[in-house]
Design a protein around this motif. Structure first.
Motif, mmCIF file in Angstrom:
data_model
loop_
_atom_site.group_PDB
_atom_site.id
_atom_site.type_symbol
_atom_site.label_atom_id
_atom_site.label_comp_id
_atom_site.label_asym_id
_atom_site.label_seq_id
_atom_site.Cartn_x
_atom_site.Cartn_y
_atom_site.Cartn_z
ATOM 1 N N LEU A 77 39.565 51.835 42.005
ATOM 2 C CA LEU A 77 40.422 50.297 42.297
ATOM 3 C C LEU A 77 39.601 49.349 42.916
ATOM 4 O O LEU A 77 39.492 48.189 42.470
ATOM 5 N N VAL A 78 38.893 49.682 44.042
ATOM 6 C CA VAL A 78 38.163 48.823 44.868
ATOM 7 C C VAL A 78 37.081 48.228 44.107
ATOM 8 O O VAL A 78 36.707 46.987 44.003
ATOM 9 N N ARG A 79 36.311 48.997 43.503
ATOM 10 C CA ARG A 79 35.225 48.623 42.592
ATOM 11 C C ARG A 79 35.902 47.695 41.491
ATOM 12 O O ARG A 79 35.193 46.839 40.765
ATOM 13 N N VAL A 80 36.705 48.104 40.753
ATOM 14 C CA VAL A 80 37.473 47.304 39.815
ATOM 15 C C VAL A 80 37.921 45.978 40.373
ATOM 16 O O VAL A 80 37.633 45.064 39.349
ATOM 17 N N ILE A 81 38.445 45.912 41.402
ATOM 18 C CA ILE A 81 39.045 44.714 41.922
ATOM 19 C C ILE A 81 37.747 43.846 42.119
ATOM 20 O O ILE A 81 37.752 42.444 41.824
ATOM 21 N N GLY A 82 36.875 44.333 42.811
ATOM 22 C CA GLY A 82 35.349 43.709 42.893
ATOM 23 C C GLY A 82 34.743 42.852 41.625
ATOM 24 O O GLY A 82 34.590 41.723 41.861
ATOM 25 N N GLN A 83 34.853 43.850 40.767
ATOM 26 C CA GLN A 83 34.523 43.213 39.294
ATOM 27 C C GLN A 83 35.284 41.939 38.720
ATOM 28 O O GLN A 83 35.082 40.863 38.544
ATOM 29 N N MET A 84 36.833 42.170 38.993
ATOM 30 C CA MET A 84 37.636 41.391 38.443
ATOM 31 C C MET A 84 37.518 39.901 39.462
ATOM 32 O O MET A 84 37.494 38.686 39.113
ATOM 33 N N GLU A 85 37.312 40.138 40.852
ATOM 34 C CA GLU A 85 37.076 39.063 41.749
ATOM 35 C C GLU A 85 35.762 37.901 41.128
ATOM 36 O O GLU A 85 35.823 36.887 41.137
ATOM 37 N N ASN A 86 34.749 38.722 40.767
ATOM 38 C CA ASN A 86 33.702 37.962 40.487
ATOM 39 C C ASN A 86 33.891 37.309 39.127
ATOM 40 O O ASN A 86 33.503 36.115 39.001
ATOM 41 N N ASP A 87 34.760 38.089 37.880
ATOM 42 C CA ASP A 87 34.908 37.363 36.836
ATOM 43 C C ASP A 87 35.897 36.259 36.987
ATOM 44 O O ASP A 87 35.632 35.250 36.397
ATOM 45 N N THR A 88 36.844 36.468 37.919
ATOM 46 C CA THR A 88 37.680 35.114 37.916
ATOM 47 C C THR A 88 37.123 33.860 38.648
ATOM 48 O O THR A 88 37.302 32.929 38.403
ATOM 49 N N ARG A 89 36.217 34.243 39.412
ATOM 50 C CA ARG A 89 35.485 33.319 40.327
ATOM 51 C C ARG A 89 34.491 32.443 39.317
ATOM 52 O O ARG A 89 34.281 31.299 39.405
ATOM 53 N N GLN A 90 34.155 33.126 38.070
ATOM 54 C CA GLN A 90 33.309 32.670 37.173
ATOM 55 C C GLN A 90 34.113 31.921 36.215
ATOM 56 O O GLN A 90 33.526 31.651 34.976
ATOM 57 N N GLY A 91 35.413 31.987 36.113
ATOM 58 C CA GLY A 91 36.345 31.058 35.358
ATOM 59 C C GLY A 91 37.150 32.008 34.393
ATOM 60 O O GLY A 91 38.066 31.465 33.601
ATOM 61 N N GLN A 92 37.120 33.254 34.382
ATOM 62 C CA GLN A 92 37.799 33.974 33.516
ATOM 63 C C GLN A 92 39.387 34.179 34.079
ATOM 64 O O GLN A 92 39.578 34.089 35.234
ATOM 65 N N THR A 93 40.127 34.316 32.969
ATOM 66 C CA THR A 93 41.539 34.462 33.468
ATOM 67 C C THR A 93 41.702 35.948 33.920
ATOM 68 O O THR A 93 40.947 36.642 33.901
ATOM 69 N N LEU A 94 42.941 36.052 34.722
ATOM 70 C CA LEU A 94 43.008 37.472 35.426
ATOM 71 C C LEU A 94 43.098 38.691 34.105
ATOM 72 O O LEU A 94 42.470 39.579 34.196
ATOM 73 N N GLY A 95 43.804 38.076 32.756
ATOM 74 C CA GLY A 95 43.874 39.241 31.905
ATOM 75 C C GLY A 95 42.670 39.411 31.373
ATOM 76 O O GLY A 95 42.048 40.543 30.965
#
Length: 120
Positions: free
Chosen positions: A42-60
């Motif tokens: 989950l730590v790795r997954v959250i890290g990827q999600m953090e990068n994606d949301t900072r680049q403008g992706q929604t949480l979904g």
């Protein structure tokens, strides 16, 4: 990377829902969750999600791109985002995965008890 367990998903969505109610932005919530999560996957997954949301992706969208969340999870989050009900959607997911995890545990005990009854 392996899939996320129902217990891990329940805790993730519950904690996320609680933090979201404070008005904190999604990327900041992900940072906090990454720092407090004990599950290495989950730590790795959250890290990827953090990068994606900072680049403008929604949480979904960020959840979908990880490939680690079940279809039900990311579609529910997407629907919550679209309806302006993300906190409620996260809470529903936390409860769903908690109940699913509890049911699996109960089923294991039933199988053990039946096996013991057959073996005696």
């Amino acid at each position: 990377m392996s899939k996320l367990s129902d217990t891990v998903l329940s805790e993730f969505f519950g904690d996320f829902a609680d933090m979201f109610l404070t008005g904190t932005g999604v990327p900041h919530i992900l940072v906090a969750l990454k720092e407090t999560t004990r599950d290495a996957v989950l730590v790795r997954v959250i890290g990827q999600m953090e990068n994606d949301t900072r680049q403008g992706q929604t949480l979904g969208q960020a959840m979908t791109s990880t490939g680690k969340f079940p279809w039900l999870a990311w579609t529910t989050v997407h629907a919550g985002e679209q309806a302006g009900q993300l906190s409620e959607s996260l809470g529903v997911l936390a409860e769903y995965f908690r109940r699913k995890s509890d049911m699996k545990k109960k089923m294991v005990w039933v199988v053990i008890l039946v096996w013991k009854a057959i073996m005696t």
